[in-house]
Enzyme design. Structure first.
Site, mmCIF file in Angstrom:
data_model
loop_
_atom_site.group_PDB
_atom_site.id
_atom_site.type_symbol
_atom_site.label_atom_id
_atom_site.label_comp_id
_atom_site.label_asym_id
_atom_site.label_seq_id
_atom_site.Cartn_x
_atom_site.Cartn_y
_atom_site.Cartn_z
ATOM 1 C CG ASN A 73 -1.686 1.220 1.444
ATOM 2 O OD1 ASN A 73 -1.771 2.063 0.544
ATOM 3 N ND2 ASN A 73 -2.281 1.362 2.619
ATOM 4 C CD1 TRP A 74 3.615 1.023 -2.825
ATOM 5 C CD2 TRP A 74 4.237 2.529 -4.356
ATOM 6 N NE1 TRP A 74 4.629 0.478 -3.565
ATOM 7 C CE2 TRP A 74 5.030 1.377 -4.519
ATOM 8 C CE3 TRP A 74 4.444 3.605 -5.220
ATOM 9 C CZ2 TRP A 74 6.022 1.270 -5.493
ATOM 10 C CZ3 TRP A 74 5.430 3.497 -6.198
ATOM 11 C CH2 TRP A 74 6.212 2.349 -6.328
ATOM 12 C CE LYS A 75 -0.191 3.309 4.728
ATOM 13 N NZ LYS A 75 -0.156 3.425 6.171
ATOM 14 C CG HIS B 51 -5.802 1.912 5.109
ATOM 15 N ND1 HIS B 51 -5.429 2.913 5.971
ATOM 16 C CD2 HIS B 51 -4.769 1.049 5.041
ATOM 17 C CE1 HIS B 51 -4.195 2.657 6.398
ATOM 18 N NE2 HIS B 51 -3.773 1.532 5.864
ATOM 19 C CD GLU C 27 -3.029 5.598 6.685
ATOM 20 O OE1 GLU C 27 -2.941 5.660 5.444
ATOM 21 O OE2 GLU C 27 -2.148 5.088 7.402
ATOM 22 C CD GLU D 293 -3.447 -2.495 7.254
ATOM 23 O OE1 GLU D 293 -2.305 -2.682 6.819
ATOM 24 O OE2 GLU D 293 -4.124 -1.497 6.958
ATOM 25 N N GLY E 270 2.477 2.226 10.775
ATOM 26 C CA GLY E 270 3.476 3.284 10.664
ATOM 27 C C GLY E 270 4.182 3.631 11.958
ATOM 28 C CB SER F 178 5.004 -1.878 12.079
ATOM 29 O OG SER F 178 4.631 -0.530 12.347
ATOM 30 N N GLY G 27 2.813 -1.128 4.267
ATOM 31 C CA GLY G 27 2.855 0.289 3.917
ATOM 32 C C GLY G 27 4.274 0.727 3.632
ATOM 33 N N GLY G 28 4.904 1.350 4.621
ATOM 34 C CA GLY G 28 6.227 1.958 4.442
ATOM 35 C C GLY G 28 7.252 1.070 3.755
HETATM 36 P P1 PGA Z 1 2.834 0.295 7.578
HETATM 37 O O1 PGA Z 1 1.364 0.529 6.971
HETATM 38 O O2 PGA Z 1 3.369 -0.983 6.998
HETATM 39 O O3 PGA Z 1 3.629 1.507 7.128
HETATM 40 O O4 PGA Z 1 2.688 0.214 9.059
HETATM 41 C C1 PGA Z 1 0.484 -0.555 6.764
HETATM 42 C C2 PGA Z 1 -0.805 -0.054 6.186
HETATM 43 O O5 PGA Z 1 -1.284 1.015 6.568
HETATM 44 O O6 PGA Z 1 -1.391 -0.722 5.299
#
Ligand code: PGA
Length: 254
Positions: free
Chosen positions: A13-15, A100, A102, A169, A175, A214, A235-236
């Site tokens: 997930n590149w956001k 998600h 967010e 999640e 993050g 994470s 994500g990251g």
């Molecule tokens: P993260 O994000 O790996 O940076 O913690 C995961 C996500 O939000 O899908």
């Protein structure tokens, strides 16, 4: 549970990250997903919408799938700034992340909204990746299982019209570098699996349950070996091809 046979899916997930120059990262992921790795895990990259069509074209013919990060529930209409599931499919996307945390937090999406988006994904022939997860306060209060059960109940339809992926999640793990204990992940994934089987029967066994929050190369092997963890939503670490590939390599090694 008989779900041990499910192939792992590692989705990035590149956001809101990535420009045209980031195609280099996709190219490295495609190159790194060789036959050995492809036997171990399916790979998906979910870039921002601006890169969706270009990435889908680039990944066409490779073993790497491309997905989107959100969709609107309607097929078309006066929804400035939104993107329909049909548009994602038209751009070459195969999947879409919905619900998600967010989106739930920053855009006020409810379980009913998420369910409508998942239904839109199926309508357009996409694979929905439905996200759920508790906050730190909810976990500390001992409510994590109940919160996630409620999200699953409200975010999924009464019957499954197509393939489904669910991503657990924990909001507090996204993050932050923090992850739940393996026992807590196992407990949650086992509970989600039971809920899906109760609701959908055998089809509930085929739903891949991803862990997200994470995930990185150093913890991936431990997380991916947990029963009923069928992959990761990353994500990251998905923004760095070597890290993303290392996470995929950690699948199916135990
Ligand atoms: P993260 O994000 O790996 O940076 O913690 C995961 C996500 O939000 O899908």
């Amino acid at each position: 549970m008989a779900s041990g046979h499910l192939r792992h899916l590692v989705a990035g997930n590149w956001k809101m990250n990535g420009l045209k120059a980031s195609t280099d990262v996709l190219d490295a992921v495609i190159k790194g997903h060789d036959a050995v790795l492809a036997a171990r895990a399916d790979l998906m990259v979910c870039p921002p919408a601006t890169l969706l069509a270009a990435f889908a074209a680039r990944a066409g013919g490779s073993t790497v799938a491309v997905g989107a990060q959100d969709c609107h529930a309607a097929a078309a209409g006066a929804f400035t700034g939104d993107i329909a599931a049909e548009m994602i499919a038209d751009a070459g996307g195969k999947a879409v992340i919905v619900g998600h945390s967010e989106r739930r937090t920053l855009h006020g999406e409810s379980d009913a909204d998420v369910r409508a988006k998942a239904e839109a994904a199926w309508r357009a022939g996409l694979l929905p990746i439905v996200c759920v997860g508790e906050t730190r306060a909810e976990r500390d209060a001992g409510h994590a299982l109940a919160i996630v059960a409620r999200q699953i109940a409200g975010s999924l339809p009464d019957s499954l019209p197509g393939d489904l992926v669910v991503a657990y999640e924990p909001v507090w793990a996204i993050g932050t570098g923090l992850t739940p204990t393996t026992a807590d992940v196992a407990e949650m994934h086992g509970a989600i699996r039971r809920q899906l089987v109760e609701r959908y029967g055998g089809a509930g066994q085929a739903v891949r349950l991803l862990y997200g929050g994470s995930v990185k190369p150093s913890n991936a092997a431990e997380l991916m070996a947990i029963a009923d963890v069928n992959g990761a939503l990353v994500g990251g670490a998905s923004l760095v091809a070597d890290d993303f590939l290392a996470i995929a390599k950690a699948c199916g090694t135990s």
